[in-house]
Scaffold this active site. Structure first.
Site, mmCIF file in Angstrom:
data_model
loop_
_atom_site.group_PDB
_atom_site.id
_atom_site.type_symbol
_atom_site.label_atom_id
_atom_site.label_comp_id
_atom_site.label_asym_id
_atom_site.label_seq_id
_atom_site.Cartn_x
_atom_site.Cartn_y
_atom_site.Cartn_z
ATOM 1 N N ARG A 177 109.583 65.221 176.712
ATOM 2 C CA ARG A 177 108.485 66.177 176.528
ATOM 3 C C ARG A 177 107.183 65.466 176.128
ATOM 4 O O ARG A 177 106.412 65.956 175.306
ATOM 5 C CB ARG A 177 108.866 67.230 175.470
ATOM 6 C CG ARG A 177 110.114 68.029 175.835
ATOM 7 C CD ARG A 177 109.910 68.866 177.103
ATOM 8 N NE ARG A 177 111.150 69.513 177.507
ATOM 9 C CZ ARG A 177 112.013 69.010 178.405
ATOM 10 N NH1 ARG A 177 111.748 67.859 179.015
ATOM 11 N NH2 ARG A 177 113.116 69.645 178.717
ATOM 12 N N SER A 227 110.874 77.226 174.836
ATOM 13 C CA SER A 227 111.627 76.635 173.726
ATOM 14 C C SER A 227 110.682 76.325 172.570
ATOM 15 O O SER A 227 109.674 75.639 172.754
ATOM 16 C CB SER A 227 112.323 75.349 174.177
ATOM 17 O OG SER A 227 113.266 75.618 175.190
ATOM 18 N N GLU A 297 108.036 72.302 169.808
ATOM 19 C CA GLU A 297 107.659 71.965 171.182
ATOM 20 C C GLU A 297 106.398 72.738 171.574
ATOM 21 O O GLU A 297 105.675 72.352 172.469
ATOM 22 C CB GLU A 297 108.801 72.286 172.140
ATOM 23 C CG GLU A 297 108.584 71.807 173.552
ATOM 24 C CD GLU A 297 109.835 71.875 174.412
ATOM 25 O OE1 GLU A 297 109.716 72.315 175.572
ATOM 26 O OE2 GLU A 297 110.918 71.517 173.942
#
Length: 304
Positions: A177, A227, A297
């Site tokens: 990520r 998420s 996130e």
């Protein structure tokens, strides 16, 4: 900043119908949360982005670049300065052999469909990811064993001085990520994706399977930013949150999804402060119970 005066200057270089003043960010994020942006601009070309950046630099106005806002939590006081939204207004896709060249504002799911139509494999994982190509690259978005780093060949960016240049995959420093573009100072304009020839039915079947899995396991019927936390090493955020007894726990209008504890959802009237408080409670409880620090996130922006 004299917003009205600057707005008038902006309308001299960008058509007024694509310049918005005091624009509520709740209409531009999948969370449906957020205070006003002083000015939002919807460019349709690299030349327009260059002009916007130049005007902002001349007036010492802060700039925030966004895609479709699917991974974004905007604070309740909003965003000072100029928001440049590179989304549906900046989209075009071209297929050549095994490569797809896409503008940054194209929905990633649309590029995945283009890959399917051209019998190209490699983007099946992306069929249900809601963000834009530009945002997906910056976050190295992924799902079900695939991520953007697997398919990126080259990215064209513009720095805040208006210079345009290409960056190869190796220069982007992809990680979980993460890529170097998160350091800021650059606008993703377009990307070249390298795929592989595949069987249409196999690709379609895989996309449908993953989409069905996503619908079954994720709260797609409620506003969220995907998420809420990155996956901790050797574990899953949703599993830890559920074991900590927080499924369905809420602060104001923000709630840990009852379907998947890895998601925070807006039950209808959540504020950014509700979400931030809930994130803090989740982090504290998981750390107390399991000794694991969950890293958000979701990207949080705006005036505190």
């Amino acid at each position: 900043m004299d917003i009205l005066s600057f707005y008038k200057d902006m309308c001299k270089i960008i058509p007024p119908n694509r310049v918005r003043i005091n624009e509520s960010m709740k209409y531009h994020t999948s969370f449906r949360i957020g205070g006003p942006a002083d000015i939002m601009v919807l460019p349709q070309s690299a030349e327009e982005i260059k002009k916007i950046l130049r005007l902002c630099k001349q007036n010492d106005i802060p700039v925030f670049i966004m895609g479709n806002g699917t991974n974004l939590l905007v604070r309740d006081k909003g965003i000072r300065g100029v928001v440049i939204k590179v989304a549906q207004n900046f989209n075009d896709v071209e297929v050549k052999g095994n490569t797809i060249r896409s503008k940054a504002g194209v929905f990633l799911s649309a590029v995945a469909r283009t890959a399917l139509e051209n019998h190209l494999s490699g983007l099946e994982f992306a069929a249900g990811i809601p963000g834009t190509v530009g945002g997906a690259i910056i976050m190295n978005a992924g799902a079900y064993g695939g991520e953007m780093a697997d398919v990126i060949k080259e990215v064209v960016v513009m720095d805040f001085n208006g210079e345009i240049f290409s960056m190869k995959k190796e220069e982007l420093g992809f990680g979980y990520r993460w890529c170097n573009l998160q350091k800021g100072g650059k606008v993703v304009l377009e990307a070249e994706l390298e795929l592989k020839p595949g069987d249409y039915e196999d690709i379609r079947r895989k996309m449908e399977e993953l989409s069905a899995k996503r619908r079954m396991k994720q709260p797609l019927n409620m506003p969220s930013a995907g998420s809420a936390f990155k996956r901790p090493t050797g574990n899953y955020a949703g599993s830890l949150i559920e074991k900590a007894g927080l499924k369905g726990f809420r602060v104001g209008g923000a709630m840990v999804s009852e379907l998947h504890a890895g998601f925070i959802v807006n039950t209808g009237n959540a504020t950014a402060e509700d979400v931030l408080q809930l994130i803090g409670i989740i982090q504290q409880r998981v750390k107390e119970e399991f000794g694991i620090v969950l890293e958000p996130e979701i990207k949080v922006v705006g005036e505190e």
